[in-house]
Write a protein that holds these residues in place. Structure first.
Motif, mmCIF file in Angstrom:
data_model
loop_
_atom_site.group_PDB
_atom_site.id
_atom_site.type_symbol
_atom_site.label_atom_id
_atom_site.label_comp_id
_atom_site.label_asym_id
_atom_site.label_seq_id
_atom_site.Cartn_x
_atom_site.Cartn_y
_atom_site.Cartn_z
ATOM 1 N N PRO A 1 0.825 -1.210 0.000
ATOM 2 C CA PRO A 1 0.000 0.000 0.000
ATOM 3 C C PRO A 1 0.856 1.256 0.000
ATOM 4 O O PRO A 1 2.034 1.217 0.339
ATOM 5 C CB PRO A 1 -0.760 -0.122 1.321
ATOM 6 N N THR A 2 0.237 2.375 -0.355
ATOM 7 C CA THR A 2 0.833 3.694 -0.172
ATOM 8 C C THR A 2 0.028 4.406 0.901
ATOM 9 O O THR A 2 -1.199 4.363 0.891
ATOM 10 C CB THR A 2 0.810 4.489 -1.487
ATOM 11 N N MET A 3 0.724 5.036 1.847
ATOM 12 C CA MET A 3 0.058 5.691 2.973
ATOM 13 C C MET A 3 0.497 7.143 3.055
ATOM 14 O O MET A 3 1.633 7.480 2.697
ATOM 15 C CB MET A 3 0.377 4.951 4.272
ATOM 16 N N VAL A 4 -0.405 8.003 3.508
ATOM 17 C CA VAL A 4 -0.142 9.441 3.567
ATOM 18 C C VAL A 4 0.109 9.860 5.007
ATOM 19 O O VAL A 4 -0.711 9.603 5.900
ATOM 20 C CB VAL A 4 -1.316 10.238 2.974
ATOM 21 N N PHE A 5 1.249 10.502 5.242
ATOM 22 C CA PHE A 5 1.633 11.017 6.550
ATOM 23 C C PHE A 5 1.869 12.526 6.445
ATOM 24 O O PHE A 5 2.059 13.058 5.350
ATOM 25 C CB PHE A 5 2.913 10.351 7.048
ATOM 26 N N SER A 6 1.891 13.201 7.591
ATOM 27 C CA SER A 6 2.242 14.620 7.640
ATOM 28 C C SER A 6 3.658 14.762 8.170
ATOM 29 O O SER A 6 4.030 14.104 9.150
ATOM 30 C CB SER A 6 1.281 15.384 8.558
ATOM 31 N N ASN A 7 4.454 15.618 7.527
ATOM 32 C CA ASN A 7 5.804 15.858 8.041
ATOM 33 C C ASN A 7 5.772 16.998 9.057
ATOM 34 O O ASN A 7 4.715 17.466 9.473
ATOM 35 C CB ASN A 7 6.764 16.158 6.888
ATOM 36 N N GLY A 8 6.922 17.456 9.476
ATOM 37 C CA GLY A 8 6.992 18.485 10.508
ATOM 38 C C GLY A 8 6.353 19.794 10.103
ATOM 39 O O GLY A 8 5.904 20.580 10.935
ATOM 40 N N ASP A 9 6.301 20.074 8.798
ATOM 41 C CA ASP A 9 5.696 21.304 8.291
ATOM 42 C C ASP A 9 4.232 21.110 7.949
ATOM 43 O O ASP A 9 3.624 21.950 7.273
ATOM 44 C CB ASP A 9 6.454 21.786 7.043
ATOM 45 N N ASN A 10 3.686 19.964 8.389
ATOM 46 C CA ASN A 10 2.281 19.619 8.120
ATOM 47 C C ASN A 10 2.020 19.416 6.632
ATOM 48 O O ASN A 10 0.893 19.575 6.160
ATOM 49 C CB ASN A 10 1.332 20.681 8.682
ATOM 50 N N LYS A 11 3.072 19.096 5.879
ATOM 51 C CA LYS A 11 2.923 18.775 4.471
ATOM 52 C C LYS A 11 2.637 17.292 4.334
ATOM 53 O O LYS A 11 3.223 16.463 5.034
ATOM 54 C CB LYS A 11 4.199 19.124 3.696
ATOM 55 N N LYS A 12 1.745 16.928 3.448
ATOM 56 C CA LYS A 12 1.365 15.531 3.252
ATOM 57 C C LYS A 12 2.404 14.818 2.394
ATOM 58 O O LYS A 12 2.774 15.304 1.316
ATOM 59 C CB LYS A 12 -0.009 15.443 2.573
ATOM 60 N N ILE A 13 2.877 13.682 2.905
ATOM 61 C CA ILE A 13 3.893 12.897 2.203
ATOM 62 C C ILE A 13 3.396 11.470 2.030
ATOM 63 O O ILE A 13 2.885 10.857 2.980
ATOM 64 C CB ILE A 13 5.216 12.891 2.983
ATOM 65 N N ALA A 14 3.538 10.937 0.836
ATOM 66 C CA ALA A 14 3.140 9.559 0.554
ATOM 67 C C ALA A 14 4.320 8.637 0.783
ATOM 68 O O ALA A 14 5.427 8.901 0.307
ATOM 69 C CB ALA A 14 2.647 9.436 -0.886
ATOM 70 N N LYS A 15 4.085 7.567 1.537
ATOM 71 C CA LYS A 15 5.142 6.613 1.850
ATOM 72 C C LYS A 15 4.678 5.201 1.553
ATOM 73 O O LYS A 15 3.478 4.893 1.585
ATOM 74 C CB LYS A 15 5.543 6.713 3.325
ATOM 75 N N THR A 16 5.644 4.338 1.284
ATOM 76 C CA THR A 16 5.346 2.936 1.056
ATOM 77 C C THR A 16 6.409 2.092 1.763
ATOM 78 O O THR A 16 7.284 2.635 2.422
ATOM 79 C CB THR A 16 5.298 2.631 -0.452
ATOM 80 N N ASP A 17 6.299 0.790 1.690
ATOM 81 C CA ASP A 17 7.167 -0.183 2.362
ATOM 82 C C ASP A 17 6.696 -0.364 3.807
ATOM 83 O O ASP A 17 6.992 0.449 4.693
ATOM 84 C CB ASP A 17 8.635 0.213 2.325
ATOM 85 N N THR A 18 5.986 -1.439 4.037
ATOM 86 C CA THR A 18 5.272 -1.634 5.290
ATOM 87 C C THR A 18 6.170 -1.792 6.513
ATOM 88 O O THR A 18 5.793 -1.362 7.607
ATOM 89 C CB THR A 18 4.356 -2.870 5.191
ATOM 90 N N THR A 19 7.348 -2.386 6.365
ATOM 91 C CA THR A 19 8.201 -2.629 7.540
ATOM 92 C C THR A 19 8.639 -1.326 8.217
ATOM 93 O O THR A 19 8.440 -1.166 9.418
ATOM 94 C CB THR A 19 9.409 -3.503 7.174
ATOM 95 N N PRO A 20 9.229 -0.362 7.499
ATOM 96 C CA PRO A 20 9.550 0.907 8.164
ATOM 97 C C PRO A 20 8.317 1.697 8.562
ATOM 98 O O PRO A 20 8.344 2.426 9.568
ATOM 99 C CB PRO A 20 10.395 1.656 7.127
ATOM 100 N N ILE A 21 7.227 1.572 7.820
ATOM 101 C CA ILE A 21 6.000 2.282 8.181
ATOM 102 C C ILE A 21 5.486 1.791 9.529
ATOM 103 O O ILE A 21 5.053 2.582 10.373
ATOM 104 C CB ILE A 21 4.922 2.101 7.086
ATOM 105 N N ILE A 22 5.542 0.481 9.762
ATOM 106 C CA ILE A 22 5.092 -0.071 11.043
ATOM 107 C C ILE A 22 5.917 0.498 12.180
ATOM 108 O O ILE A 22 5.384 0.836 13.250
ATOM 109 C CB ILE A 22 5.170 -1.608 11.016
#
Length: 368
Positions: free
Chosen positions: A55-76
């Motif tokens: 999957p691709t998941m959307v997170f917020s960085n420190g500046d509240n900017k939306k960033i798309a990330k993938t790879d489940t192991t580091p995401i967990i």
């Protein structure tokens, strides 16, 4: 729902199923969107990750900017830093490492079972090419469905050699899958999860691949029902553990009828590192599972890393008495490095214990 994690995935993606089940267990609010990831992200004005994976998941960085990330192991692991409730990482550094190694095995080797059975056999390929299109667009017309089904099947069947599936390795993959199911059946007689009375990240990784092997593809499903009915049932249980570790959920899970009389079971999570087994409680069934990891997956990691270092596009090695040949994967070079990094985080005493537990499995050969 504005604080919910946005997940973009596919029903037929084992890694999507891995992360969704984990989010449900941890009671982390999320929304999931099926379909074209890049198109969905563009509607939100979010740049897609490179590469785009499921999957691709959307997170917020420190500046509240939306960033798309993938790879489940580091995401967990990132989710562990954000959310405190119901961790899936064992407290013991030794179990933490073993969990990491088992999660990698699930993500990188048991997926070979899935890919092999899905496209090696005609019955499975006919099922997959139709269902994968329908899961992407349920109201597609029949003519378009046939057209896209054939495109998907031809592309995936032609990629079988990339992951090592061919007529020469078919028996090796089949025997490894059957051993794996037998080991799961044995382990689940002793514990409901890999490392105790609560699920770890490796549980969800194994579950993700098994959603396809048990719930989607005919051939591995029939094998699983014959060899390991506990695994089949476990997959159904793992799909939604959102109530586990709530007061009522614990009682229901353990089959507790009289809470006062069975108070010890209900207090297990307070008295035993919150449900994780201790280092001296690791069952033989788990050690045997790591023997399978060492037998089939570790030789691949070693040969792949050597090929990458030498600049070879293809490599081959001997696995369980058979020749295994496949394309070199740079990502699995990273997997090997990350496993070593995790091992090197351990204290000298924990390294010795880990090596003692894995002695003779073949896993110890990559732990410098």
């Amino acid at each position: 729902m504005s604080d919910s994690i946005k997940v973009f995935g596919n029903v037929g993606s084992p890694y999507t199923q891995k992360i969704l089940a984990l989010l449900r267990y941890r009671n982390i609010s999320y929304t999931v969107s099926w379909g074209d990831v890049v198109q969905n992200l563009s509607l939100l004005d979010i740049d897609p990750p490179k590469p785009v994976l499921l999957p691709t998941m959307v997170f917020s960085n420190g500046d509240n900017k939306k960033i798309a990330k993938t790879d489940t192991t580091p995401i967990i692991r990132e989710l562990e830093d954000i959310y405190e409730n119901k961790s899936v990482i064992p407290l013991s550094p030794v179990l933490n490492f073993l969990n990491y190694l088992l999660e990698d095995f699930a993500d990188e080797w048991t997926t070979k079972y899935m890919f092999h059975y899905r496209w090696h056999f005609d019955e499975d390929a006919k099922n997959a090419k139709k269902m994968l299109v329908l899961q992407h667009k349920i109201n597609i017309n029949d003519e378009s469905m046939k057209q896209f089904s054939d495109i998907i099947a031809n592309r995936q069947i032609n990629r079988l050699w990339v992951v090592g599936s061919n007529s020469d390795t078919a028996n090796l993959i089949d025997q490894s899958y059957k051993r794996y199911l037998s080991l799961m059946e044995k382990h689940l007689k002793y514990l409901p999860f890999m490392f105790g009375q609560r699920p770890s990240s490796s549980d969800f990784a194994l579950y993700g691949q098994l959603t396809q092997l048990v719930g989607f593809d005919p051939t591995p499903r029939n094998i699983a029902y014959k060899i390991s009915p506990r695994t089949v049932s476990w997959v159904n249980i793992m799909s939604d553990l959102s109530g586990l570790h709530d007061t009522e959920g614990i009682g229901e899970f353990f089959g507790v009828q009289n809470k006062e009389a069975d108070n010890n079971k209900l207090n297990y999570f307070e008295n035993n590192d919150n449900g994780w087994i201790n280092n001296d409680e690791i069952p033989d069934s788990l050690i045997e599972l790591f023997n399978e990891v060492g037998k089939v997956y570790i030789p691949c990691l070693i040969a792949n890393a050597k090929a990458f270092e030498n600049g070879d596009d293809i490599w081959e090695t001997s696995i369980d008495g058979s020749i295994w040949k496949q394309k070199t994967f740079p990502y699995q070079v990273k997997c090997l490095k990350w496993i070593k990094d995790e091992f090197n985080k351990l204290s000298p005493d924990n390294k010795k214990l880990t090596l003692r537990l894995l002695a003779g499995s073949g896993c110890e050969s990559i732990l410098d």
